[in-house]
Design an enzyme around this catalytic site. Structure first.
Site, PDB file in Angstrom:
ATOM      1  CG  ASP A 190      53.467-107.872 -16.662  1.00 19.47           C
ATOM      2  OD1 ASP A 190      52.603-108.529 -16.885  1.00 19.47           O
ATOM      3  OD2 ASP A 190      53.739-106.690 -17.325  1.00 19.47           O
ATOM      4  CG  HIS A 264      49.522-107.236 -18.027  1.00 19.98           C
ATOM      5  ND1 HIS A 264      50.578-108.143 -18.493  1.00 19.98           N
ATOM      6  CD2 HIS A 264      49.502-106.323 -18.950  1.00 19.98           C
ATOM      7  CE1 HIS A 264      50.342-107.800 -20.108  1.00 19.98           C
ATOM      8  NE2 HIS A 264      49.826-106.924 -20.200  1.00 19.98           N
ATOM      9  CD  GLU A 350      49.589-106.227 -24.064  1.00 25.10           C
ATOM     10  OE1 GLU A 350      49.687-106.427 -25.051  1.00 25.10           O
ATOM     11  OE2 GLU A 350      50.051-106.567 -22.990  1.00 25.10           O
ATOM     12  CD1 TRP A 416      50.034 -98.981 -24.727  1.00 24.29           C
ATOM     13  CD2 TRP A 416      51.146-100.532 -25.907  1.00 24.29           C
ATOM     14  NE1 TRP A 416      49.057 -99.968 -24.589  1.00 24.29           N
ATOM     15  CE2 TRP A 416      49.963-101.045 -25.285  1.00 24.29           C
ATOM     16  CE3 TRP A 416      51.772-101.324 -26.531  1.00 24.29           C
ATOM     17  CZ2 TRP A 416      49.465-102.306 -25.717  1.00 24.29           C
ATOM     18  CZ3 TRP A 416      51.544-102.597 -26.968  1.00 24.29           C
ATOM     19  CH2 TRP A 416      50.110-103.101 -26.356  1.00 24.29           C
ATOM     20  CE1 TYR A 441      56.060 -99.502 -26.586  1.00 24.95           C
ATOM     21  CE2 TYR A 441      55.981-101.884 -26.451  1.00 24.95           C
ATOM     22  CZ  TYR A 441      55.539-100.715 -25.989  1.00 24.95           C
ATOM     23  OH  TYR A 441      54.392-100.634 -25.291  1.00 24.95           O
ATOM     24  CG  PHE A 442      65.063 -98.617 -26.674  1.00 26.46           C
ATOM     25  CD1 PHE A 442      64.070 -97.940 -27.664  1.00 26.46           C
ATOM     26  CD2 PHE A 442      65.881 -97.927 -25.832  1.00 26.46           C
ATOM     27  CE1 PHE A 442      64.712 -96.792 -27.978  1.00 26.46           C
ATOM     28  CE2 PHE A 442      66.022 -96.320 -26.172  1.00 26.46           C
ATOM     29  CZ  PHE A 442      65.572 -95.948 -27.373  1.00 26.46           C
ATOM     30  CB  THR A 493      63.045-107.328 -19.648  1.00 27.80           C
ATOM     31  OG1 THR A 493      62.423-107.688 -18.145  1.00 27.80           O
ATOM     32  CG2 THR A 493      63.852-105.948 -19.428  1.00 27.80           C
ATOM     33  CD  GLU A 494      58.043-109.261 -22.546  1.00 24.76           C
ATOM     34  OE1 GLU A 494      58.830-108.675 -22.636  1.00 24.76           O
ATOM     35  OE2 GLU A 494      56.840-109.290 -22.773  1.00 24.76           O
TER      36      GLU A 494
END
Ligand code: ACM
Length: 633
Positions: A190, A264, A350, A416, A441-442, A493-494
C-alpha cells in the site's frame, strides 16, 4: 455427613451444568449436535489412528492444541490396536461438501470422518469440546454432523500500514483455523509500505518497506500534524512468506496475496519513481501530485522520494506504461511462485483518476486506445493484468471499483463500499465476496462512546451488528445468490500498531463472523451465541493469551412490582468472570460492589436524576473490561 452429601451434590450439579453448557459451546456452532449421556475420558495413552499423511498432519496440530490445554499429547498411529481408547480418523468425504464432517464421541471411542478439510474441522470441534476437570480430561458423548453455509470464509490483514511479525501472523492463522476460516487475504502493499521481498526489484524492500516517521493520533487531533519521529518498517522474505503459506495450508487456510495497482502504490514509486504517471527525467509531476488533508490542503508536494507516513489515499500512482506492466508482471511472477492459491488480489480501489487527468502519459494512452475516460483507462490496465494472471492459470480478484469502466472478463469482485458492487457483479454473473464497510470493517470502533475505547479509524461496529450480517443480499435471485462465495472481515491497520490492538479489534468480532460464514441466516441465533458459546470461547482465548476486547455484559433491567424499584440482573459474557459495579455515579473498578445476583436499586427523589449503573467485567485471568455505563431509567 448430610452436609458433605449436599455439598457434593451441589458441586456435581454445578459441574454438570458447566459441562452441559460447555458441550454447546463450539464456534461456529455445528449444524446438528446431539448430546448423549456420559463422558469419554481422554488419557495420555489414547491413540489417534490416522492412515493418511494429511490426517496425520491434522492430528499433529490437534496434539499441539491438546498439549497447550491438557499438558500431554497422544500417539498417532497408522493402525490402532484392538485394545485401548482410540480416536479414529477416517479420511473420506461426507456427502456432497468437501468441508463437511461427522464427529461422534461414544463410550467405545471417538470417530471423525471427513475429507482433508472436514477431518481437520472435526478435530477442531473435538478440541473445543474438551473439559479439563482437575487431572481428568473429558469429552462429552455427542453426535455431530456439520458443514459450512459458505465456501469462502475470510479475514483480511493489512500489514502495510503497520508491519506485524511472522509469529503474529501465525498466531492469527492458528486462531482463524480453530474457527474454521479458510482464507487469509494478505494486504501486502500500500502507500505506506511494501512488505514482500521481490528478488528482481530489491529497492521495493530496501526503500519501500520503511518510512521515516508516522503521524500520531487522528487527523483532527493535532493541527499541524505531529509525527512520531520513529522509523517504521519490516518485510517478509520470500522464505518467510513461503513458511507462512505452508503454515496456513497445514491449517486448511489459503492465503490470497494482494499487490495493489494501479493506486495505493506510492511505496513502490518511492523506490521506482520511473513507474509513475509522470516523466521523472523531465521533473514532471512535482507539485501536482500531492495528497490532500481533510481541508483540501496539500500534505506533501514531493512524495516521489519517500514512503509517506500519513494515511489516506495517495495521489502518486502507476503510469499506464509498458515499463509499469513489465514490472508488475515480473512482481506477479514471483508472487505466484510463493502463493499457490488460485486467486491473486490486485486491489484496484480508490484510484485518484484526476491524477491521470493531469498526466500526459495517461492521456496519450486514452487517445491511442480510444478509451472514453480515466475509468476506462483503469479497466484497460486491469484487464491487461487479468490476461497475464489467466495465462498463468490464476484468477484475478479486486475491490469493487474494478467495476468502473468495465469489469475484466473473469474477475471476482470484493464488495466493500456496501453491497452495491457485489450485487451488480453477481447480476453480471461474476463471483463475489462480501466485505461491506457497514458490517465487516473490523478497524471500526466497538463502542459508541469512543472515549472508553483506544483510538480507531472511526465508525461503530458492535458484535451484534457483525452477527446480524447476512452475506446474500435480498436483491439477488437464488441463482444470482450462488455467485456470493462468502464473506470476509477487513482489518486495516492505520491505527493498529501493536499485536494487542490487532487482537482487540479481531476478537470477539471474529467469533461472530465465524458463525456468519458457517451458518445459514435461518440457523443463526445471537442470544444462544452470546450466552451459550461466546463465554467459553472467550475463556479459551484468554488461556491462549489473546488480548480480546471484553464485551459489555448482558444487563437486564426490570421493574420490581412489589417495591417499584429497578431490578438489575447482570450476566458477564466471559465464563467465570466477575462483575464489579457502582450505583453512586462514581467510577466502577475492582473496588466496587461485587455482583452476586440480581439486586434492587435505590429510588431517587422526584426531582432527582435517574441513577447510572457503572460496571466492569473482570476475567478469571484478572483482566478488566473498559468501564460500561447503563442509565437506570
Ligand atoms: C478499501 O477499504 N479501500 C478497500
Amino acid at each position: 455427613m448430610r452436609k458433605v452429601f449436599y455439598l457434593t451434590l451441589t458441586l456435581l450439579l454445578l459441574l454438570g451444568n458447566l459441562i452441559f453448557a460447555q458441550t454447546k459451546s463450539i464456534v461456529p456452532q455445528p449444524k446438528t449436535m446431539t448430546r448423549a449421556e456420559g463422558h469419554w475420558v481422554l488419557e495420555p495413552g489414547t491413540i489417534i489412528q490416522a492412515a493418511t499423511a494429511d490426517a496425520r498432519k491434522s492430528a499433529a496440530i490437534f496434539n499441539e492444541l491438546l498439549e497447550a490445554k491438557a499438558g500431554f499429547q497422544l500417539t498417532i498411529q497408522h493402525q490402532a490396536s484392538a485394545e485401548g481408547p482410540v480416536i479414529h480418523l477416517d479420511e473420506a468425504q461426507v456427502g456432497e461438501q468437501e468441508e463437511a464432517y461427522t464427529l461422534s464421541v461414544k463410550d467405545k471411542g471417538v470417530y471423525i470422518k471427513g475429507a482433508g478439510k472436514g477431518l481437520f474441522y472435526g478435530l477442531q470441534s473435538l478440541i473445543q469440546l474438551l473439559e479439563i476437570r482437575g487431572p481428568e480430561v473429558m469429552l462429552p458423548q455427542v453426535e455431530i454432523a456439520d458443514a459450512p453455509a459458505f465456501g469462502y470464509r475470510g479475514i483480511m490483514l493489512d500489514v502495510s500500514r503497520h508491519y506485524f511479525s511472522s509469529q503474529q501472523i501465525m498466531k492469527v492463522l492458528d486462531l482463524m483455523s480453530q474457527l474454521k476460516f479458510n482464507t487469509m487475504h494478505w494486504h501486502l502493499t500500500d502507500d505506506q509500505g511494501w512488505r514482500l521481498e521481490i528478488k528482481k526489484y530489491p529497492k521495493l524492500t530496501a526503500i519501500g518497506a520503511r518510512r521515516d516517521s508516522t503521524i500520531i493520533g487522528q487527523y483532527y487531533d493535532f493541527q499541524p500534524f505531529i509525527y512520531d519521529g520513529e522509523p517504521h518498517g519490516g518485510y517478509y522474505s520470500q522464505e518467510e512468506a513461503r513458511s507462512i503459506v505452508q503454515y496456513a495450508a497445514d491449517r486448511k487456510i489459503t492465503i490470497i496475496p494482494e499487490i495493489e495497482l494501479p493506486g495505493h502504490s506510492s511505496a513502490v514509486l518511492a523506490a521506482y519513481p520511473e513507474l509513475g504517471s509522470f516523466d521523472v527525467n523531465k521533473n514532471e509531476g512535482k507539485g501536482t501530485i500531492a495528497a490532500l488533508n481533510d481541508k483540501g490542503e496539500p500534505l506533501d508536494n514531493d512524495i516521489s522520494s519517500q514512503v509517506p507516513g500519513y494515511w489516506g489515499v495517495h495521489y502518486n500512482i502507476y503510469g499506464p506504461t509498458n515499463q509499469a506492466y513489465q514490472f508488475l508482471e515480473d512482481v506477479l511472477t514471483e508472487v505466484m511462485d510463493i502463493f499457490p492459491g488460485e486467486y491473486i488480489h490486485i486491489g484496484g480501489d480508490e484510484v485518484p483518476k484526476d491524477h491521470w487527468e493531469t498526466s500526459a502519459l495517461a492521456q496519450k494512452v486514452i487517445k491511442k486506445e480510444k478509451l472514453a475516460d480515466e475509468h476506462e483507462l483503469q479497466s484497460f490496465f486491469i484487464r491487461r493484468i487479468e490476461q497475464f494472471l489467466n495465462e498463468n492459470g490464476r484468477k484475478l480478484i479486486g475491490w469493487d471499483e474494478i467495476l468502473e469502466g468495465g469489469l475484466a472478463p473473469n474477475a471476482t469482485v470484493m464488495s466493500w463500499r456496501g453491497e452495491k458492487g457485489g450485487i451488480a457483479a453477481a447480476k453480471m454473473g461474476h463471483d463475489v465476496i462480501m466485505t461491506p464497510n457497514s458490517h465487516l470493517y473490523f478497524d471500526h470502533y466497538q463502542s459508541e462512546d469512543k472515549s472508553t475505547e483506544p483510538l480507531a479509524i472511526g465508525g461503530f461496529l458492535p458484535l451484534e451488528k457483525v452477527y446480524a450480517y447476512n452475506p446474500i443480499p435480498a436483491d439477488l435471485t437464488a441463482e444470482e445468490g450462488k455467485h456470493v462465495l462468502g464473506v470476509q472481515a477487513n482489518l486495516w491497520t492505520e491505527y493498529l500498531a501493536t499485536n494487542n490492538k490487532m487482537e482487540y479489534h479481531l476478537f470477539p468480532r471474529a467469533l461472530a463472523l465465524a458463525e456468519v460464514a458457517w451458518k445459514s441466516r435461518e440457523e443463526k441465533d445471537y442470544q444462544s451465541f452470546i450466552h451459550e458459546r461466546l463465554p467459553f470461547r472467550l475463556l479459551d482465548l484468554e488461556e491462549k493469551g489473546v488480548f480480546f476486547r471484553i464485551p459489555e455484559a448482558d444487563v437486564q433491567i426490570s421493574k420490581d412490582a412489589e417495591s417499584g424499584r429497578h431490578k438489575v440482573a447482570i450476566k458477564p459474557l466471559v465464563a467465570g468472570a466477575r462483575v464489579y459495579y457502582t450505583l453512586d455515579g462514581h467510577k466502577a473498578d475492582q473496588t466496587g460492589l461485587l455482583y452476586a445476583g440480581p439486586f434492587l436499586t435505590p429510588i431517587p427523589g422526584a426531582e432527582q436524576k435517574p441513577l447510572t449503573l457503572r460496571y466492569v467485567t473482570v476475567t478469571p485471568g484478572g483482566r478488566s473490561s473498559n468501564e460500561f455505563q447503563v442509565p437506570l431509567e
